[in-house]
Design a protein around this motif. Structure first.
Motif, PDB file in Angstrom:
ATOM      1  N   MET A   1       0.841  -1.196   0.000  1.00 41.15           N
ATOM      2  CA  MET A   1       0.000   0.000   0.000  1.00 41.15           C
ATOM      3  C   MET A   1       0.876   1.246   0.000  1.00 41.15           C
ATOM      4  SD  MET A   1      -2.830   1.183   2.814  1.00 41.15           S
ATOM      5  CE  MET A   1      -1.638   1.239   4.112  1.00 41.15           C
ATOM      6  N   THR A   3       1.241   4.946   0.937  1.00 45.34           N
ATOM      7  CA  THR A   3       0.611   5.897   1.834  1.00 45.34           C
ATOM      8  C   THR A   3       1.161   7.287   1.602  1.00 45.34           C
ATOM      9  OG1 THR A   3       2.281   5.596   3.504  1.00 45.34           O
ATOM     10  CG2 THR A   3       0.390   4.107   3.586  1.00 45.34           C
ATOM     11  N   ASN A 247      -4.666   8.269   8.487  1.00 42.33           N
ATOM     12  CA  ASN A 247      -3.938   7.013   8.651  1.00 42.33           C
ATOM     13  C   ASN A 247      -2.446   7.204   8.873  1.00 42.33           C
ATOM     14  OD1 ASN A 247      -2.958   7.625   6.099  1.00 42.33           O
ATOM     15  ND2 ASN A 247      -4.274   6.151   5.045  1.00 42.33           N
ATOM     16  N   GLN A 311     -14.182   3.666   8.061  1.00 36.71           N
ATOM     17  CA  GLN A 311     -13.321   3.762   6.883  1.00 36.71           C
ATOM     18  C   GLN A 311     -11.924   4.272   7.234  1.00 36.71           C
ATOM     19  OE1 GLN A 311     -14.971   5.376   3.226  1.00 36.71           O
ATOM     20  NE2 GLN A 311     -17.047   5.028   3.981  1.00 36.71           N
ATOM     21  N   THR A 314      -8.485   4.751   4.959  1.00 37.82           N
ATOM     22  CA  THR A 314      -8.721   5.056   3.543  1.00 37.82           C
ATOM     23  C   THR A 314      -9.161   6.503   3.317  1.00 37.82           C
ATOM     24  OG1 THR A 314     -11.028   4.321   3.648  1.00 37.82           O
ATOM     25  CG2 THR A 314      -9.361   2.664   3.089  1.00 37.82           C
ATOM     26  N   ARG A 315      -9.627   7.177   4.347  1.00 38.44           N
ATOM     27  CA  ARG A 315     -10.080   8.569   4.180  1.00 38.44           C
ATOM     28  C   ARG A 315      -8.897   9.501   3.937  1.00 38.44           C
ATOM     29  NH1 ARG A 315     -15.934   8.775   4.462  1.00 38.44           N
ATOM     30  NH2 ARG A 315     -16.619   7.703   6.348  1.00 38.44           N
ATOM     31  N   THR A 316      -9.084  10.452   3.051  1.00 35.93           N
ATOM     32  CA  THR A 316      -8.093  11.505   2.879  1.00 35.93           C
ATOM     33  C   THR A 316      -8.364  12.608   3.899  1.00 35.93           C
ATOM     34  OG1 THR A 316      -9.420  12.827   1.337  1.00 35.93           O
ATOM     35  CG2 THR A 316      -8.051  11.043   0.402  1.00 35.93           C
ATOM     36  N   GLU A 536       1.768   0.590   8.114  1.00 32.96           N
ATOM     37  CA  GLU A 536       0.933  -0.550   7.720  1.00 32.96           C
ATOM     38  C   GLU A 536       0.689  -1.482   8.894  1.00 32.96           C
ATOM     39  OE1 GLU A 536       2.706  -2.344   4.280  1.00 32.96           O
ATOM     40  OE2 GLU A 536       2.013  -0.723   2.945  1.00 32.96           O
ATOM     41  N   THR A 543      -7.389  -1.880  12.816  1.00 31.07           N
ATOM     42  CA  THR A 543      -8.570  -2.375  12.091  1.00 31.07           C
ATOM     43  C   THR A 543      -8.868  -3.837  12.392  1.00 31.07           C
ATOM     44  OG1 THR A 543      -7.193  -2.881  10.164  1.00 31.07           O
ATOM     45  CG2 THR A 543      -8.281  -0.730  10.212  1.00 31.07           C
TER      46      THR A 543
END
Length: 578
Positions: A1, A3, A247, A311, A314-316, A536, A543
């Protein structure tokens, strides 16, 4: 991923590589062309009307080239530019020095311009560098002036007092091998991360927070309030969500702590991403401690219970701001100034919106915070420039004389007009701030006394505070006003800075001083991967895709993949410091 943080780290790593190659090229150029004898502080006297004085003009016009850090919307009046504006004209009028910009750029574009200037060996006479690593690079290649003597001779008593308020940490950051190699910007302590709660929602639901009125609340109170907001949807959005967090997890700069978990970490006395020194004198990384593991356990439980936005990860940043503006969430973690640029969007959408600011306390009723790195930007002067003292004079002019002149409208009318109309500070010759360590609370004191009429506007220290007094008075005269500036200034200054002032006076803060900030040699190769591993791993734990004990696996991997080597390098660097 991929980031946001890892992307930033990769850019930083690539840029350091460019700087390293550039330094090699400059070394070759220097070997071919020889070196220029550096001028001394005494040399300046023969050019000056009043030799050696902090605001002395030059007998004949001198020129200075600059690298300028710009912004997208400087709000300059028509016809003015970065090179020719009220501030550069003030330099010309005061010192008889004409500024010419060698380059102008913003963000990564500015970083590239600095790299290219180093690679070509064609540095402007003065420019800003944005890290201690860049400063070291320039020193190692003998590209910039030693400013020790000119600072001692030319800096005003007020400027020296400002730097001294950081107990040596600000000038210390700019000092290499006992020599002052740059004029540091200053970064104020702006802790703590606050919990901003929709007060109009609390009133609607009959929820009473902070019963003892000390400004500090517990994690349990936050959790219970979030549950009520989710259950009863006071924003009538039809789709309430839990507390949204970015995140990137946390930050080592409370000024940039919007939507991060730094506040939650503080309740466990955790300082993720800080370099700290243990009681045994050993360096350790705050993200690998047992306290950080406890923080992640709390966040994982909150996520499972829906207290955190489902969420998460994943949110900006903009997505999160929209959740507040749409009335879907009413609890925001962030710095004292978040109403000015973030929560103001809530007021724009809902004229009834009001926020109260709290901070989080630990089990002992204390608020754990870390000192900011006092300086990570530096004004440097090209080696061989004939007038290195001009850099100190410019600092004197803007951060002493202009900042403290009680009659600036008369003595410097053009500059005063810029301040009144909100022209961006980047239009000053140096795009930095130089403020005392106490200036945030000093300004707050002026604002409060000004509102109460205890001091006149003429006695208020800064133009910004004068403007804030007017805005806050507007809000107090009509708390339902549509004036969003008045609303935001009241919330940020009275609620936000007011809370910092209260906690400071009541000695609620427990301060931690970081042991190190900067980049070591191995970090240039490993830090992007280590940061990605950290982010990560933390997301997986929160989560629930990995159990809390996965944290121990993360720590082992972090140490093996370069963390131990970085720690050794930091300890070696600290040991070698005088």
């Amino acid at each position: 991923m991929t980031t946001k943080r890892s992307m930033k780290s990769n850019l930083f790593t690539k840029r350091l590589a460019v700087l390293s190659m550039s330094a090699m090229m400059v070394t070759v150029l220097a070997a071919c062309g020889g070196s220029t004898e550096a001028p001394t502080a005494e040399d300046a006297g023969k050019y000056e009307v009043n030799p050696g004085e902090p605001f002395s003009a030059y007998k004949d016009e001198i020129s200075v080239t600059m690298g300028r850090v710009t912004t997208a919307n400087p709000k300059l009046p028509a016809g003015d530019t970065y090179e020719n504006n009220a501030y550069t004209r003030l330099v010309k009028d005061t010192f008889n020095a004409k500024i010419t910009d060698q380059f102008e750029a913003n963000g990564e574009d500015y970083s590239r311009q600095v790299s290219l200037a180093i690679a070509s060996g064609e540095l402007p006479d003065m420019m800003r560098v944005d890290s201690k690593d860049e400063l070291k690079e320039l020193v190692d290649n003998d590209l910039i002036e030693d400013l020790t003597a000119v600072y001692d001779q030319y800096a005003t008593d007020e400027i020296k007092k400002i730097y001294d308020s950081y107990d040596g940490r600000a000038l210390g950051n700019a000092t290499i091998d006992g020599r002052l190699m740059g004029l540091p910007a200053t970064s104020l302590d702006s802790a703590p991360t606050m919990v901003w709660v929709r007060q109009d929602w609390l009133d609607l639901l009959g929820i009473k927070l902070d019963a003892d009125g000390d400004g500090a609340i517990t994690l349990e109170e936050v959790e219970q309030t979030a549950q009520q907001f989710l259950k009863k949807d006071p924003g009538q959005s039809g789709n309430p969500v839990g507390i949204p967090f970015v995140n990137t997890m946390n930050t080592t700069d409370y000024n940039g702590s919007a939507y991060t978990m730094l506040g939650v970490a503080s309740t466990q006395n955790a300082f993720p991403q800080y370099w700290m020194k243990g009681e045994d004198g050993k360096i350790f990384y705050g993200s690998t401690t047992e306290e950080t593991k406890q923080m992640l356990g709390i966040m994982a439980n909150w996520f499972k219970a829906g207290i955190i936005d489902p969420q998460f990860g994943t949110r900006t940043f903009d997505d999160i701001t929209a959740l507040y503006a749409n009335g879907q969430s009413g609890i925001a973690f962030g710095p004292w100034h978040i109403p000015d640029w973030g929560l103001i969007s809530v007021k724009q959408m809902d004229k009834n919106a009001k926020f109260s600011a709290y901070t989080l306390e630990d089990a002992n009723g204390k608020v754990n915070v870390a000192h900011a790195n006092p300086s990570n930007q530096f004004i440097v002067v090209r080696k061989g420039y004939e007038h290195p003292e001009l850099a100190v004079k410019i600092v004197n002019l803007f951060y002493d004389k202009l900042a403290n002149d009680k009659d600036v409208a008369t003595t410097m009318p053009e500059a005063a007009k810029y301040q009144e109309t909100g022209v961006d500070g980047s239009t000053r010759p140096f795009n930095i701030e130089v403020n005392s360590a106490t200036s945030l609370l000093d300004d707050y004191s002026d604002v409060v006394r000004g509102i109460k009429g205890e001091i006149s506007l003429e006695e208020v220290r800064t133009t910004e505070s004068k403007n804030n007094i007017g805005s806050i008075k507007t809000y107090l005269s009509d708390m339902d006003t549509d004036n969003t500036t008045a609303w935001s200034k009241y919330h940020s200054r009275i609620n936000g800075v007011g809370l910092i002032d209260k906690l400071t006076k009541e000695k609620k803060f427990v301060w931690m001083t970081p042991a190190f900030s900067g980049t070591t040699s191995s970090m240039k190769q490993t830090w992007a991967n280590l940061s990605k591993l950290e982010q990560e791993s933390f997301i997986k734990i929160i989560t629930g895709s990995e159990p809390i004990d996965y944290f121990d696996t993360f720590v082992v991997n972090w140490r093996k993949q370069g963390g131990d080597q970085v720690i050794q390098e930091i300890e070696s660097e600290i040991t070698s410091q005088p």
